[in-house]
Design a protein around this motif. Structure first.
Motif: not given
Length: 196
Positions: A159-180
């Motif tokens: 499954v592939t998610a596709v779209g435009m970049l969003g607000d990294v601060d909207a992610l929960p802490a563990p996902l935000r850490e992985r994102e950054l």
């Protein structure tokens, strides 16, 4: 809104790559307000359509669901774990299916490989178009097969998610850490079994 500096996401490579390859990465923060650009999505699907396949069998099929549709919600419901937390913000979700047998029941041995190539072409073209993609293996294949009444010849591969970049601060802490977190890969020498 806090967007990731995409320049910091460029791959650190031993030799220069095409920018569309070096700059491609898989975000989890998608813009929940952005509507998917249909021309850009179609261009990515065309790239998948024109990818190579064994004996030109073209064993790929796609379920394309835009955010706000019942099909999109069905796909999100069949995602596993933390994929459900972030993927619903994408503009669209694309399920890649491999036709593992032809209409006569003959095995298509290279089908999943070919589908992987098609999704790779999709993701590179999407990035070229200014879209971002994130491929997932964490989903319930049986759930998707039942929900979309798929013939047994068709196996959900990704499954592939596709779209435009969003607000990294909207992610929960563990996902935000992985994102950054810095992008990493095994060293080139580590992936070459033989290089003579």
């Amino acid at each position: 809104m806090s967007l990731i500096d995409t320049a910091t996401r460029t791959a650190d490579t031993s030799l220069p790559l095409l920018p569309v390859l070096a700059e491609r990465w898989s975000p989890r923060a998608f813009d929940t307000e952005a509507v998917i650009d249909e021309a850009k999505l179609t261009a990515a699907l065309e790239a998948a359509r024109w990818s190579p396949s064994a004996n030109n069998s073209q064993p790929w099929r796609f379920i394309v669901a835009r955010r706000g549709t019942a099909a999109f919600d069905t796909i999100v419901a069949n995602l596993m774990g933390f994929n459900q937390v972030w993927a619903g913000a994408a503009g669209a979700l694309v399920v890649a299916l491999a036709e593992v047998a032809d209409a006569d029941g003959n095995e298509r041995r290279w089908a999943t490989y070919d589908v992987g190539q098609a999704v790779a072409h999709f993701s590179v073209q999407a990035h070229h178009e200014g879209l971002h993609t994130h491929q997932m293996g964490g989903f319930d294949p049986a759930g998707l097969r039942a929900a979309f009444d798929l013939d047994e010849r068709f196996v959900p591969v990704s499954v592939t998610a596709v779209g435009m970049l969003g607000d990294v601060d909207a992610l929960p802490a563990p996902l935000r850490e992985r994102e950054l977190a810095p992008r990493t890969r095994n060293a080139l020498d580590d992936i070459l079994v033989v290089n003579s």
